[in-house]
Write a protein that holds these residues in place. Structure first.
Motif, PDB file in Angstrom:
ATOM      1  N   GLY A 244      16.971  -3.587  -1.615  1.00 56.67           N
ATOM      2  CA  GLY A 244      17.281  -3.602  -3.041  1.00 56.67           C
ATOM      3  C   GLY A 244      16.090  -3.652  -3.965  1.00 56.67           C
ATOM      4  O   GLY A 244      16.246  -3.696  -5.184  1.00 56.67           O
ATOM      5  N   PHE A 245      14.859  -3.688  -3.426  1.00 56.27           N
ATOM      6  CA  PHE A 245      13.666  -3.700  -4.263  1.00 56.27           C
ATOM      7  C   PHE A 245      13.498  -2.349  -4.967  1.00 56.27           C
ATOM      8  O   PHE A 245      13.848  -1.303  -4.425  1.00 56.27           O
ATOM      9  CB  PHE A 245      12.417  -3.984  -3.427  1.00 56.27           C
ATOM     10  N   LYS A 246      12.943  -2.397  -6.173  1.00 54.88           N
ATOM     11  CA  LYS A 246      12.651  -1.200  -6.946  1.00 54.88           C
ATOM     12  C   LYS A 246      11.143  -1.111  -7.177  1.00 54.88           C
ATOM     13  O   LYS A 246      10.467  -2.118  -7.362  1.00 54.88           O
ATOM     14  CB  LYS A 246      13.354  -1.240  -8.311  1.00 54.88           C
ATOM     15  N   ARG A 247      10.623   0.128  -7.188  1.00 54.98           N
ATOM     16  CA  ARG A 247       9.218   0.333  -7.529  1.00 54.98           C
ATOM     17  C   ARG A 247       9.072   0.159  -9.038  1.00 54.98           C
ATOM     18  O   ARG A 247       9.694   0.885  -9.812  1.00 54.98           O
ATOM     19  CB  ARG A 247       8.749   1.716  -7.092  1.00 54.98           C
ATOM     20  N   THR A 248       8.238  -0.787  -9.435  1.00 55.34           N
ATOM     21  CA  THR A 248       8.143  -1.114 -10.867  1.00 55.34           C
ATOM     22  C   THR A 248       6.779  -0.832 -11.473  1.00 55.34           C
ATOM     23  O   THR A 248       6.648  -0.798 -12.697  1.00 55.34           O
ATOM     24  CB  THR A 248       8.481  -2.595 -11.097  1.00 55.34           C
ATOM     25  N   ALA A 249       5.741  -0.642 -10.662  1.00 54.29           N
ATOM     26  CA  ALA A 249       4.414  -0.386 -11.214  1.00 54.29           C
ATOM     27  C   ALA A 249       3.502   0.167 -10.130  1.00 54.29           C
ATOM     28  O   ALA A 249       3.756  -0.005  -8.932  1.00 54.29           O
ATOM     29  CB  ALA A 249       3.805  -1.662 -11.800  1.00 54.29           C
ATOM     30  N   THR A 250       2.443   0.842 -10.561  1.00 53.30           N
ATOM     31  CA  THR A 250       1.391   1.307  -9.666  1.00 53.30           C
ATOM     32  C   THR A 250       0.105   0.577 -10.040  1.00 53.30           C
ATOM     33  O   THR A 250      -0.291   0.550 -11.201  1.00 53.30           O
ATOM     34  CB  THR A 250       1.177   2.822  -9.775  1.00 53.30           C
ATOM     35  N   ILE A 251      -0.533  -0.029  -9.040  1.00 55.05           N
ATOM     36  CA  ILE A 251      -1.722  -0.843  -9.270  1.00 55.05           C
ATOM     37  C   ILE A 251      -2.895  -0.222  -8.517  1.00 55.05           C
ATOM     38  O   ILE A 251      -2.800   0.028  -7.311  1.00 55.05           O
ATOM     39  CB  ILE A 251      -1.489  -2.296  -8.807  1.00 55.05           C
ATOM     40  N   ASP A 252      -3.985   0.020  -9.199  1.00 54.98           N
ATOM     41  CA  ASP A 252      -5.204   0.555  -8.564  1.00 54.98           C
ATOM     42  C   ASP A 252      -4.932   1.814  -7.725  1.00 54.98           C
ATOM     43  O   ASP A 252      -5.508   1.989  -6.652  1.00 54.98           O
ATOM     44  CB  ASP A 252      -5.852  -0.518  -7.663  1.00 54.98           C
TER      45      ASP A 252
ATOM     46  N   LEU B 155       0.838  -1.189   0.000  1.00 51.83           N
ATOM     47  CA  LEU B 155       0.000   0.000   0.000  1.00 51.83           C
ATOM     48  C   LEU B 155       0.882   1.252   0.000  1.00 51.83           C
ATOM     49  O   LEU B 155       1.885   1.311   0.724  1.00 51.83           O
ATOM     50  CB  LEU B 155      -0.908   0.018   1.225  1.00 51.83           C
ATOM     51  N   LYS B 156       0.510   2.262  -0.784  1.00 53.18           N
ATOM     52  CA  LYS B 156       1.309   3.486  -0.881  1.00 53.18           C
ATOM     53  C   LYS B 156       1.507   4.134   0.478  1.00 53.18           C
ATOM     54  O   LYS B 156       2.569   4.687   0.780  1.00 53.18           O
ATOM     55  CB  LYS B 156       0.635   4.476  -1.836  1.00 53.18           C
ATOM     56  N   GLU B 157       0.485   4.092   1.317  1.00 55.56           N
ATOM     57  CA  GLU B 157       0.580   4.748   2.616  1.00 55.56           C
ATOM     58  C   GLU B 157       1.490   3.997   3.594  1.00 55.56           C
ATOM     59  O   GLU B 157       1.867   4.546   4.628  1.00 55.56           O
ATOM     60  CB  GLU B 157      -0.802   4.913   3.232  1.00 55.56           C
ATOM     61  N   ASN B 158       1.858   2.762   3.256  1.00 53.02           N
ATOM     62  CA  ASN B 158       2.740   1.974   4.129  1.00 53.02           C
ATOM     63  C   ASN B 158       4.185   2.359   3.833  1.00 53.02           C
ATOM     64  O   ASN B 158       4.977   1.573   3.307  1.00 53.02           O
ATOM     65  CB  ASN B 158       2.493   0.480   3.900  1.00 53.02           C
ATOM     66  N   GLN B 159       4.536   3.583   4.186  1.00 51.06           N
ATOM     67  CA  GLN B 159       5.845   4.121   3.840  1.00 51.06           C
ATOM     68  C   GLN B 159       6.979   3.365   4.525  1.00 51.06           C
ATOM     69  O   GLN B 159       8.056   3.199   3.950  1.00 51.06           O
ATOM     70  CB  GLN B 159       5.904   5.609   4.212  1.00 51.06           C
ATOM     71  N   ARG B 160       6.743   2.891   5.744  1.00 51.00           N
ATOM     72  CA  ARG B 160       7.798   2.151   6.435  1.00 51.00           C
ATOM     73  C   ARG B 160       8.155   0.879   5.669  1.00 51.00           C
ATOM     74  O   ARG B 160       9.330   0.556   5.510  1.00 51.00           O
ATOM     75  CB  ARG B 160       7.356   1.813   7.858  1.00 51.00           C
ATOM     76  N   MET B 161       7.127   0.176   5.155  1.00 51.22           N
ATOM     77  CA  MET B 161       7.394  -1.043   4.395  1.00 51.22           C
ATOM     78  C   MET B 161       8.109  -0.719   3.092  1.00 51.22           C
ATOM     79  O   MET B 161       9.036  -1.431   2.677  1.00 51.22           O
ATOM     80  CB  MET B 161       6.090  -1.789   4.119  1.00 51.22           C
TER      81      MET B 161
END
Length: 904
Positions: free
Chosen positions: A874-882, A860-866
């Motif tokens: 090392g994870f990258k943001r690759t897409a936005t869903i809903d 979830l976008k609001e889960n900024q800590r996660m």
């Protein structure tokens, strides 16, 4: 374990027919005709040098001349030409092909390799999916695709049919046309060079056009892939199988009773059962079972009440039920009293419930109400025989109205006859109520539902390979077996076999080895008990067959004399047999104990299997046994025991107390653990295993060993609990936490874990508020297939010394091992202690080690800590869903492990 490019096979946008023909009888001509008549929406391109057009369609002389790359090719050439065709198609970019050519295992090229070998290598090189060779092709009716050489098109429907036999495909197609049965997919896999049952189950199990999967199986190639795929598919929809060659025994040397008893068909049966599938025995039964399962409500038990207006057909149904080991409901006094009030005085007075021939709709209805309310009745079979004074359709309508009102009722119907009951059967079908033509069919349909439900319950049992209530002396057992192999033997002596069993917690009698009759005398004197004497010879399979067993020897002199006679007899009957000595064991006095057998055999298809049944010297004659796949737990062990006739005796009778079934079950688990830990064991007998109220005792044991394969765990059809992945982690506050794979027995603590999560924890994990998870969903989370999924949990002791779950990270890997979707949740009051990052690191290490390319998750976008947490790894943001959800991806092969601690 791959669905790669199967979309090109089942949903192609273009098709080429290589070897197309204008001949009506040539395979290339039949395939072209079927494709052209099938209403396929894409281009169909014939390839042949013998004509400019095939059946009115412009032809191309070779693959290079095609105007576009076909997604699917149907190859109809001689077998020796197939490798070159596959090579040209692969180079062009085609990713799926149907090969109808037969005899490719014999057609050799210049390099001496068969055409089959060449095609296999080429398919691997290009990533091409091959259906066949020796395939009659496939049909996908909802796409208008008929890429087959079959004589009829399949009707459109929701069933997928997969067969190894092309001839059976033709027969099933004929039958289905007559009975109006339709298919989502219909295919012949032939020799399955690289597209086998496991791959197709993976694809069809998640196909929205398919409601049930039907298999005709002659043999399975990849046991692990088949079992994992079947288990996964069966969780989503019914999977039914016919197995050919039921009475063919595997030809192998037999050293034990188990080897003789555990025939290949029993092993297939055990595999189907464990995978949650339903086995049937002909295709008419196959389609009847599908219809029944599709229309039946979930059973609460297996006790059946039979209601009929014809006593004869009711008795026939009862006989059929009992013949299939079904259960007639035993009507209670309360139920009988209520029935007496509404039924004529001459009714049958028991189950089957004969309402008498003139029973009108109201009599049926009143009876159904009473039976539905009866606690001792789980399901009702309603039967009707046409009579002149009653309208069969009116009775059917009354049953339908009742079923609609009582939606929890489990009702099957059987309107016997033909013309006068057609309307009634049609009404049942339209109302989605199972209806069969004969008592036998109706009872079998009910038992299909019973067995399918039992198999589904077994499907949820993925046991730990290590039972938690005993710690085996594994190194002791391995040392014994190493010594046996080092001296060049394959058979353990009886004392050695018993020592191995004792190391795994199986109680055995005191047993010693004597080399000579004089030594037998000295040992007997030292033991001070009545003894049993047995010959020791690797050349004698069953000692009692040659007088090699003598019981109740009371004195040392009797024991020596028995040994001398035994040796003399062996020399006379088998002069070339090797005599290693004698086993001298304390005579076990267990008056009234049951003689059982527990054994292990190695099946050529499914690997090690466990056998249980009634033992003794006549074990083969009695033939009372059940077979199961390891590893096992208590639930699975008790289910195996319950499938034997001797299980009824174990419950106690005529004042004889029940046997300790917990000890018997524990023995099955321990044997399963033994063969999981020590792959050198290929055959094992404990016969007899005495069992009574005081527990179990292994009286005799045989064990055969051989050098283990390089990857020992691959020999098991089901991957056991991976104990090597356990580790102890210390949190920043000094708290010790066991990080380990989840196990089925973790379900109760997992409920507690979820209940202790904060609303925010739950919303971030499940993207919504969840009060609690039902058993079915929680079982799915804790009973996983370790071959395809992984869940690591953190377990620690609470203030009262009980285990509690602190967090869980899990991944589900796609069938191609390309990507693994992850999720993680840690209790909020524990965050910041380092547990979450260590659990994620552990999962990343695991996925990287198994060759997975990517880990993917949704946050979830609001889960900024996660988000900060996974980006630190090392994870990258690759897409936005809903709008509200972000997809994050980790490249496992190219991203180094993060060394800095997370402080976000």
């Amino acid at each position: 374990m791959s669905v790669r490019n199967l979309k090109c096979l089942f949903k192609p946008e273009s098709v080429a027919v290589v070897g197309a023909s204008n001949s009506e009888t040539a395979i290339g001509g039949i395939v072209m005709r079927n494709l052209l008549r099938g209403d396929f929406g894409g281009p169909i391109m014939p390839v042949t040098r013998s004509a400019q057009a095939v059946q009115g369609v412009l032809a191309y002389p070779d693959i290079a001349s095609l105007p576009l790359t076909p997604e699917l090719a149907v190859i109809c050439t001689p077998p020796e030409d197939v490798p070159q065709v596959v090579d040209e198609l692969g180079a062009r970019g085609t990713r799926a092909a149907v090969v109808g050519s037969a005899g490719m295992g014999k057609a050799e090229g210049a390099d001496g390799r068969t055409a089959m070998d060449q095609v296999q290598d080429l398919a691997r090189k290009y990533g091409m999916r091959i259906l066949g060779p020796n395939s009659m092709g496939l049909m996908v009716p909802h796409m208008g695709l008929n890429a087959s050489s079959l004589h009829l098109p399949a009707r459109q429907g929701r069933l997928a049919f997969v067969s190894q036999s092309g001839a059976l495909c033709a027969s099933v197609l004929d039958w289905a046309h007559t009975h109006g049965v339709g298919f989502s997919h219909f295919m012949s896999i032939g020799e399955a060079v690289n597209t086998d049952f496991g791959d197709l189950l993976d694809y069809l199990g998640s196909d929205p056009q398919t409601n049930a999967i039907l298999l005709y199986i002659q043999s399975v190639k990849d046991r692990r892939n088949f079992m994992s795929a079947a288990r996964a598919a069966a969780r989503n929809k019914p999977v039914l199988a016919i197995k050919a060659g039921r009475h063919e025994q595997a030809s192998r040397a037999v050293y034990s009773h188990t080897g003789a008893l555990a025939g290949s068909d029993q092993v297939y049966d055990a595999a189907f059962r464990r995978a949650g599938m339903l086995r049937v025995y002909d295709f008419e039964e196959l389609f009847a079972a599908v219809e029944t399962l599709g229309r039946s409500r979930r059973l609460k038990g297996d006790r059946l009440a039979i209601v009929t207006n014809g006593g004869g057909v009711g008795i026939m149904a009862a006989d059929d039920l009992l013949g299939l080991d079904g259960r007639l409901a035993d009507l209670s006094d309360d139920t009988m009293e209520k029935l007496n009030k509404v039924l004529p005085g001459i009714w049958s007075g028991g189950n089957p419930i004969d309402l008498i021939g003139d029973a009108p709709p109201d009599r049926y209805l009143e009876t159904l109400k009473i039976l539905h309310a009866a606690k001792e009745v789980d399901a009702i079979l309603v039967m009707h025989v046409p009579v002149a004074m009653v309208d069969a359709t009116a009775v059917a309508q009354a049953v339908i109205n009742f079923a609609k009102e009582k939606r929890t009722a489990h009702i099957g119907t059987c309107w016997v006859g033909d013309e006068r009951v057609r309307d009634a059967r049609r009404l049942f079908a339209e109302s989605n109520i199972p209806t069969l033509d004969t008592p036998d069919q109706a009872v079998r349909a009910f038992m299909h539902t019973v067995q399918y439900q039992r198999n589904q319950e077994l499907l949820m049992e993925t046991p730990a390979s290590l039972a938690t209530d005993f710690q085996p002396a594994t190194e002791t057992a391995r040392s014994i077996i190493r010594d046996v192999l080092a001296r060049g033997d394959s058979m353990l002596s009886e004392p050695e076999a018993k020592a191995v069993l004792l190391a795994y917690g199986v109680p055995t009698v005191e047993t010693h080895i004597a080399k000579t009759p004089d030594e037998v005398e000295r040992l007997t004197a030292r033991m001070g008990h009545t003894v049993a004497l047995k010959i020791m010879s690797p050349d004698i399979g069953h000692k009692s067959d040659v007088g090699g067993v003598v019981l109740d020897l009371n004195t040392p002199e009797e024991a020596r004399q028995a040994a001398e006679k035994m040796e003399s007899r062996l020399r006379r009957i088998f002069p070339d047999a090797r005599l290693d000595g004698f086993s001298v064991q304390t005579m076990a006095r267990r008056t009234g104990a049951h003689e059982l057998i527990v054994g292990v055999s190695t099946d050529p298809i499914f690997g090690p299997v466990i056998l249980f049944g009634q033992g003794g010297v006549a074990v083969e004659v009695i033939g009372d046994r059940a077979v199961a796949l390891p590893p096992m737990n208590m639930t699975l062990a008790k289910e195996v025991i319950g499938r034997t006739r001797v299980s009824k005796l174990l419950e106690g009778y005529r004042g004889r107390p029940p046997a300790d079934t917990e000890s018997i079950s524990r023995t099955l688990i321990q044997v399963g653990q033994l063969i999981t830990d020590i792959p050198e064991i290929v055959e094992l007998d404990i016969n007899p295993l005495f069992a009574d109220a005081d527990g179990v005792l292994a009286i005799d044991a045989r064990m055969r060993v051989q050098e283990a394969p390089a990857v020992a765990t691959d020999r098991l059809a089901i991957r056991p609990y991976p104990r090597d992945l356990e580790e102890v982690f210390t949190m920043r506050n000094g708290r010790k936490v066991m990080l380990r794979p989840i196990r089925p027995e973790d379900e109760p603590n997992h409920h507690v874990f979820v209940s202790r999560l904060t609303p925010e924890d739950i919303r971030f994990r499940f993207f919504g508020l969840v009060q609690e998870l039902p058993h079915s969903q929680m079982a799915r989370l804790t009973q996983i297939d370790y071959d395809r999924e992984m869940a690591f949990i953190g377990v620690s002791k609470d203030d009262e010394g009980n285990d509690e779950t602190l967090g869980v990270v899990r991944t589900v890997t796609d069938p191609d091992n390309e990507s693994a979707e992850f999720s993680i949740v840690i209790r909020s009051n524990l965050k910041g202690g380092g547990l979450g990052i260590r659990m994620m690191e552990k999962m990343i290490e695991y996925c990287r080690a198994r060759g997975t390319k990517y880990m993917v998750g949704q946050v979830l976008k609001e889960n900024q800590r996660m988000l900060k947490f996974v980006e630190h790894l090392g994870f990258k943001r690759t897409a936005t869903i809903d709008i509200d959800i972000v997809e994050v991806t980790l490249d496992l092969q190219n991203t180094p492990t993060q060394q800095e601690p997370f402080t976000g």
